[in-house]
Write a protein that holds these residues in place. Structure first.
Motif, PDB file in Angstrom:
ATOM      1  N   UNK A 199       0.832  -1.203   0.000  1.00 51.53           N
ATOM      2  CA  UNK A 199       0.000   0.000   0.000  1.00 51.53           C
ATOM      3  C   UNK A 199       0.869   1.257   0.000  1.00 51.53           C
ATOM      4  N   UNK A 200       0.535   2.176  -0.907  1.00 56.51           N
ATOM      5  CA  UNK A 200       1.108   3.517  -0.881  1.00 56.51           C
ATOM      6  C   UNK A 200      -0.041   4.458  -0.561  1.00 56.51           C
ATOM      7  N   UNK A 201      -0.057   4.973   0.676  1.00 58.64           N
ATOM      8  CA  UNK A 201      -1.176   5.784   1.137  1.00 58.64           C
ATOM      9  C   UNK A 201      -0.917   7.277   0.847  1.00 58.64           C
ATOM     10  N   UNK A 202      -1.944   7.936   0.312  1.00 60.98           N
ATOM     11  CA  UNK A 202      -1.974   9.405   0.236  1.00 60.98           C
ATOM     12  C   UNK A 202      -0.741   9.990  -0.452  1.00 60.98           C
ATOM     13  N   UNK A 203      -0.362   9.387  -1.546  1.00 63.33           N
ATOM     14  CA  UNK A 203       0.782   9.886  -2.302  1.00 63.33           C
ATOM     15  C   UNK A 203       0.333  11.017  -3.228  1.00 63.33           C
ATOM     16  N   UNK A 204       1.141  12.079  -3.337  1.00 60.18           N
ATOM     17  CA  UNK A 204       0.775  13.215  -4.172  1.00 60.18           C
ATOM     18  C   UNK A 204       1.940  13.705  -5.029  1.00 60.18           C
ATOM     19  N   UNK A 205       2.980  12.900  -5.181  1.00 55.77           N
ATOM     20  CA  UNK A 205       4.130  13.301  -5.969  1.00 55.77           C
ATOM     21  C   UNK A 205       4.099  12.751  -7.380  1.00 55.77           C
ATOM     22  N   UNK A 206       5.254  12.812  -8.052  1.00 56.80           N
ATOM     23  CA  UNK A 206       5.425  12.289  -9.405  1.00 56.80           C
ATOM     24  C   UNK A 206       6.423  11.139  -9.363  1.00 56.80           C
ATOM     25  N   UNK A 207       5.990   9.987  -9.870  1.00 53.52           N
ATOM     26  CA  UNK A 207       6.826   8.790  -9.908  1.00 53.52           C
ATOM     27  C   UNK A 207       7.154   8.535 -11.376  1.00 53.52           C
ATOM     28  N   UNK A 208       8.425   8.733 -11.754  1.00 53.86           N
ATOM     29  CA  UNK A 208       8.842   8.641 -13.145  1.00 53.86           C
ATOM     30  C   UNK A 208       9.795   7.474 -13.335  1.00 53.86           C
ATOM     31  N   UNK A 209       9.524   6.680 -14.354  1.00 55.59           N
ATOM     32  CA  UNK A 209      10.438   5.600 -14.721  1.00 55.59           C
ATOM     33  C   UNK A 209      11.075   5.959 -16.061  1.00 55.59           C
ATOM     34  N   UNK A 210      12.404   6.077 -16.070  1.00 53.76           N
ATOM     35  CA  UNK A 210      13.090   6.383 -17.310  1.00 53.76           C
ATOM     36  C   UNK A 210      13.019   5.196 -18.263  1.00 53.76           C
ATOM     37  N   UNK A 211      13.242   5.458 -19.543  1.00 52.98           N
ATOM     38  CA  UNK A 211      13.213   4.395 -20.541  1.00 52.98           C
ATOM     39  C   UNK A 211      14.213   3.304 -20.156  1.00 52.98           C
ATOM     40  N   UNK A 212      13.719   2.064 -20.119  1.00 52.81           N
ATOM     41  CA  UNK A 212      14.569   0.948 -19.711  1.00 52.81           C
ATOM     42  C   UNK A 212      14.417   0.548 -18.263  1.00 52.81           C
ATOM     43  N   UNK A 213      13.662   1.305 -17.488  1.00 50.30           N
ATOM     44  CA  UNK A 213      13.368   0.928 -16.103  1.00 50.30           C
ATOM     45  C   UNK A 213      12.094   0.093 -16.078  1.00 50.30           C
ATOM     46  N   UNK A 214      12.134  -1.063 -15.426  1.00 54.12           N
ATOM     47  CA  UNK A 214      10.967  -1.936 -15.340  1.00 54.12           C
ATOM     48  C   UNK A 214      10.842  -2.476 -13.922  1.00 54.12           C
ATOM     49  N   UNK A 215       9.601  -2.715 -13.519  1.00 51.62           N
ATOM     50  CA  UNK A 215       9.301  -3.335 -12.232  1.00 51.62           C
ATOM     51  C   UNK A 215       8.873  -4.769 -12.477  1.00 51.62           C
ATOM     52  N   UNK A 216       9.403  -5.700 -11.693  1.00 53.86           N
ATOM     53  CA  UNK A 216       9.011  -7.106 -11.778  1.00 53.86           C
ATOM     54  C   UNK A 216       8.629  -7.594 -10.384  1.00 53.86           C
ATOM     55  N   UNK A 217       7.386  -8.034 -10.241  1.00 58.98           N
ATOM     56  CA  UNK A 217       6.938  -8.602  -8.980  1.00 58.98           C
ATOM     57  C   UNK A 217       7.471 -10.027  -8.861  1.00 58.98           C
ATOM     58  N   UNK A 218       7.902 -10.386  -7.667  1.00 49.50           N
ATOM     59  CA  UNK A 218       8.586 -11.661  -7.494  1.00 49.50           C
ATOM     60  C   UNK A 218       7.653 -12.827  -7.182  1.00 49.50           C
ATOM     61  N   UNK A 219       6.416 -12.542  -6.756  1.00 50.12           N
ATOM     62  CA  UNK A 219       5.500 -13.617  -6.394  1.00 50.12           C
ATOM     63  C   UNK A 219       4.278 -13.584  -7.320  1.00 50.12           C
ATOM     64  N   UNK A 220       4.017 -14.651  -8.081  1.00 49.85           N
ATOM     65  CA  UNK A 220       2.901 -14.629  -9.030  1.00 49.85           C
ATOM     66  C   UNK A 220       1.532 -14.597  -8.369  1.00 49.85           C
ATOM     67  N   UNK A 221       1.449 -14.917  -7.071  1.00 48.26           N
ATOM     68  CA  UNK A 221       0.153 -15.004  -6.402  1.00 48.26           C
ATOM     69  C   UNK A 221      -0.199 -13.741  -5.629  1.00 48.26           C
ATOM     70  N   UNK A 222       0.726 -12.828  -5.468  1.00 47.95           N
ATOM     71  CA  UNK A 222       0.459 -11.616  -4.705  1.00 47.95           C
ATOM     72  C   UNK A 222      -0.031 -10.482  -5.580  1.00 47.95           C
ATOM     73  N   UNK A 223      -0.537  -9.429  -4.936  1.00 48.29           N
ATOM     74  CA  UNK A 223      -1.002  -8.259  -5.671  1.00 48.29           C
ATOM     75  C   UNK A 223       0.162  -7.326  -5.952  1.00 48.29           C
ATOM     76  N   UNK A 224      -0.010  -6.484  -6.966  1.00 44.07           N
ATOM     77  CA  UNK A 224       0.977  -5.460  -7.254  1.00 44.07           C
ATOM     78  C   UNK A 224       0.802  -4.265  -6.340  1.00 44.07           C
TER      79      UNK A 224
END
Length: 347
Positions: free
Chosen positions: A82-107
């Motif tokens: 959980x990310x509660x009450x966030x109000x900023x800017x989250x930027x991923x540059x080209x080539x940055x990727x997120x990979x979740x490690x558990x197939x059964x959990x939520x993102x």
């Protein structure tokens, strides 16, 4: 010496590393340092990155992720990220990727907050079966949240939006989900621009209401492409005040576009009303390959309207090769057709 070759000795040159006489009138400011928010790319970073997301709660911190693979521990035994009450800017540059490690959990789930922005987000969540909850990216109760230029690979739903106000999803691609590509529930004034889904386990794009949240609705979707869905293409289920325009739907298992009130979701005490689909085309309803070649779902019509409703308008829509009808209805459903044409009965 004249290190930069501009004809001015270094001792008199304000910018000795930049050639050209124009640089001598003042040095350009160096770029501000990038705030990575504590995120770390590479192996062994999963628990660190989980904590970095949590630490964004209750901040307006602007974070930039440089290129790299950012593993995130989403083990369901640890609860939701959980990310509660966030109000900023989250930027991923080209080539940055997120990979979740558990197939059964939520993102990652963003809860609450006003004015947050996700820019160039890309995440992988290879969910093996349709198991709750394992959505890739979720917005719960957010206000004026922007997702711009996102790429979503996998998940139960690719993007889940729940009881939010004025979210904007723009220039976004979702593929290989086990349920809807984008699932928008009880949300006020949702805005979707230039959205594309491919190979979804349920609808490509769906706007819904469930019991108890009948006063949250309204959406505009402009520029939608849905390809290869294991259910319907673009749906409005139990909701109202929704306009979908400039769309293309290809290869659905059941209806290409559908408006309905479905009792398994809500009691249908209020009609589905003020829904417009315009300037679109539907190809091969009932001919999706997601469930296997030759598998056909119920109501394989280009356009299908089900149950009590009012002021449903289908305007300037072309039907191509549906398994059953260009336009079909059931249980009192009806719509006004304006320049709806193509092959298949009903148009």
């Amino acid at each position: 010496s004249d290190r930069d070759g501009d004809g001015v000795a270094n001792t008199s040159d304000q910018c000795p590393d930049e050639p050209g006489s124009t640089s001598n009138g003042g040095c350009p400011l160096p770029p501000p340092p990038v705030d990575t928010g504590g995120f770390v790319a590479g192996e062994g970073s999963a628990s660190v990155n989980r904590l970095a997301f949590v630490k964004l709660s209750n901040t307006c911190r602007n974070v930039t992720l440089p290129p790299g693979t950012y593993l995130v521990d989403n083990n369901p035994s640890l609860g939701f990220i959980h990310v509660f009450n966030y109000c900023g800017t989250f930027t991923m540059q080209e080539g940055a990727v997120i990979r979740y490690t558990n197939p059964w959990g939520s993102g990652v789930r963003f809860r609450g907050g006003t004015g947050a922005r996700l820019l160039n987000w890309e995440s992988y969540h290879p969910v093996p079966t349709r198991t709750e909850p394992a959505d890739n990216l979720s917005l719960y109760g957010t206000t004026d949240f922007l997702v711009d230029d996102a790429t979503i690979h996998g998940g139960l739903a690719g993007i889940l939006i729940w009881e939010s106000t004025r979210p904007t999803i723009r220039d976004t691609y979702v593929e290989n989900t086990k349920a809807d590509g984008m699932h928008v529930v009880a949300t006020t004034d949702a805005r979707v621009y230039n959205y594309h889904s491919y190979w979804t386990g349920d609808d490509g794009l769906s706007f819904l209401l469930y019991d108890g949240n009948l006063n949250k609705y309204g959406a505009i979707a402009d520029g939608v492409t849905v390809e290869q869905s294991a259910a319907r293409g673009i749906t409005v289920i139990g909701s109202r005040d929704t306009t979908i325009r400039n769309f293309t739907v290809r290869n659905t298992w059941t209806a290409g576009i559908q408006v309905a009130c479905e009792p398994q979701y809500n009691d249908c005490s209020k009609p589905v009303e003020n829904v417009t689909y315009e300037h679109g085309q539907v190809f091969d309803a009932g001919r999706s390959s997601v469930r296997g070649e030759g598998s056909i779902g119920p109501n394989p019509d280009s356009i299908f309207v089900h149950n009590a409703n009012q002021n449903i308008v289908m305007n300037d829509i072309v039907s191509w090769s549906p398994v059953r009808n260009c336009y079909g209805t059931a249980d009192g459903g009806d719509a006004t057709l304006i320049n709806v044409r193509g092959d298949g009965p009903g148009c």
